[in-house]
Design a protein around this motif. Structure first.
Motif, short mmCIF file in Angstrom:
data_model
loop_
_atom_site.label_atom_id
_atom_site.label_comp_id
_atom_site.label_asym_id
_atom_site.label_seq_id
_atom_site.Cartn_x
_atom_site.Cartn_y
_atom_site.Cartn_z
N SER A 86 0.82 -1.21 0.00
CA SER A 86 0.00 0.00 0.00
C SER A 86 0.86 1.26 0.00
O SER A 86 0.61 2.20 -0.76
CB SER A 86 -0.91 -0.01 1.23
OG SER A 86 -1.58 1.21 1.36
N ARG A 87 1.87 1.29 0.84
CA ARG A 87 2.74 2.46 0.90
C ARG A 87 3.52 2.65 -0.39
O ARG A 87 3.73 3.77 -0.84
CB ARG A 87 3.69 2.36 2.09
CG ARG A 87 3.00 2.53 3.41
CD ARG A 87 3.95 2.26 4.56
NE ARG A 87 3.24 2.21 5.82
CZ ARG A 87 3.24 3.19 6.71
NH1 ARG A 87 3.92 4.29 6.48
NH2 ARG A 87 2.58 3.06 7.83
N THR A 88 3.94 1.56 -1.00
CA THR A 88 4.66 1.65 -2.27
C THR A 88 3.74 2.23 -3.34
O THR A 88 4.15 3.10 -4.12
CB THR A 88 5.18 0.26 -2.69
OG1 THR A 88 6.01 -0.26 -1.66
CG2 THR A 88 5.95 0.34 -3.98
N ALA A 89 2.50 1.76 -3.36
CA ALA A 89 1.54 2.29 -4.34
C ALA A 89 1.28 3.77 -4.11
O ALA A 89 1.18 4.55 -5.06
CB ALA A 89 0.24 1.49 -4.27
N MET A 100 7.14 5.72 -11.69
CA MET A 100 7.84 4.69 -10.91
C MET A 100 9.31 4.57 -11.32
O MET A 100 10.17 4.39 -10.46
CB MET A 100 7.13 3.35 -11.06
CG MET A 100 7.60 2.33 -10.07
SD MET A 100 7.36 2.91 -8.38
CE MET A 100 6.37 1.61 -7.76
N GLY A 101 9.62 4.68 -12.60
CA GLY A 101 11.02 4.58 -13.05
C GLY A 101 11.88 5.68 -12.45
O GLY A 101 13.03 5.44 -12.07
N ARG A 123 8.27 -10.39 -4.59
CA ARG A 123 8.38 -9.59 -5.82
C ARG A 123 8.69 -8.13 -5.52
O ARG A 123 8.93 -7.37 -6.44
CB ARG A 123 7.09 -9.69 -6.62
CG ARG A 123 6.90 -11.07 -7.23
CD ARG A 123 5.70 -11.14 -8.10
NE ARG A 123 4.50 -10.97 -7.28
CZ ARG A 123 3.29 -10.77 -7.75
NH1 ARG A 123 3.10 -10.68 -9.04
NH2 ARG A 123 2.26 -10.64 -6.95
N GLU A 124 8.67 -7.75 -4.25
CA GLU A 124 8.93 -6.37 -3.89
C GLU A 124 10.39 -6.18 -3.50
O GLU A 124 11.06 -7.11 -3.07
CB GLU A 124 8.03 -5.93 -2.73
CG GLU A 124 6.59 -5.75 -3.12
CD GLU A 124 5.72 -6.83 -2.54
OE1 GLU A 124 6.11 -7.42 -1.53
OE2 GLU A 124 4.65 -7.07 -3.09
N VAL A 125 10.85 -4.94 -3.60
CA VAL A 125 12.16 -4.57 -3.09
C VAL A 125 11.91 -3.54 -2.00
O VAL A 125 11.23 -2.54 -2.22
CB VAL A 125 13.05 -3.96 -4.20
CG1 VAL A 125 14.39 -3.54 -3.63
CG2 VAL A 125 13.24 -4.97 -5.32
N LEU A 126 12.43 -3.83 -0.81
CA LEU A 126 12.21 -2.96 0.35
C LEU A 126 13.45 -2.09 0.56
O LEU A 126 14.57 -2.57 0.48
CB LEU A 126 11.95 -3.80 1.59
CG LEU A 126 10.83 -4.83 1.47
CD1 LEU A 126 10.73 -5.64 2.75
CD2 LEU A 126 9.51 -4.15 1.15
#
Length: 141
Positions: A86-89, A100-101, A123-126
């Motif tokens: 959610s925070r990434t979105a 995003m790029g 699939r995420e990078v933190l």
């Protein structure tokens, strides 16, 4: 919680016992005492001066895990993962207006500068700030 009690796992998917083994490899009694003194200078309690501090801390962490966290961990993990997504979105669609790029490019520059660290979680990078990144943010605008 003291940072040294919760280091980032070496790789994704490590079991709790593997994480404890990682901590055991990074700690020794004197190192633990130095961390505690860095957080709270002064005289150490007698229980912290005795030999075997690392073993006692590992057993304490094992007890906390088994008694307070383990049974509820699958739910907590789902909640934490949903929060990260959610925070990434929100960041991607946030007021910055950056695609995003571009966000990824900025994160790469901060990673190269030692301001953030990263690790893959599925699939995420933190990303999280390093001490250097924290000190830079603390100086204000």
């Amino acid at each position: 919680m003291a940072d040294f009690l919760g280091v980032v796992p070496e790789r994704a998917g490590m079991s709790f016992e593997e994480e404890l083994a990682q901590l055991a490899g990074e700690w020794d009694d004197d190192g633990i005492r130095a961390e505690i003194l860095g957080l709270r200078p002064g005289r150490l309690a007698a229980t912290l001066v005795r030999p075997g501090l690392r073993a006692e801390l590992l057993e304490l962490l094992r007890w906390v895990w088994t008694v307070t966290v383990e049974a509820d961990w699958p739910r907590r993990r789902r909640v934490l993962q949903a929060d990260v997504v959610s925070r990434t979105a929100m960041l991607a669609a946030g007021p910055s207006g950056l695609p995003m790029g571009a966000v990824g490019n900025h994160l790469r520059v901060m990673l190269d500068a030692g301001l953030v660290l990263r690790r893959r979680a599925g699939r995420e990078v933190l990303y999280w700030r390093t001490a250097l990144g924290d000190s830079l943010v603390a100086t204000g605008p």
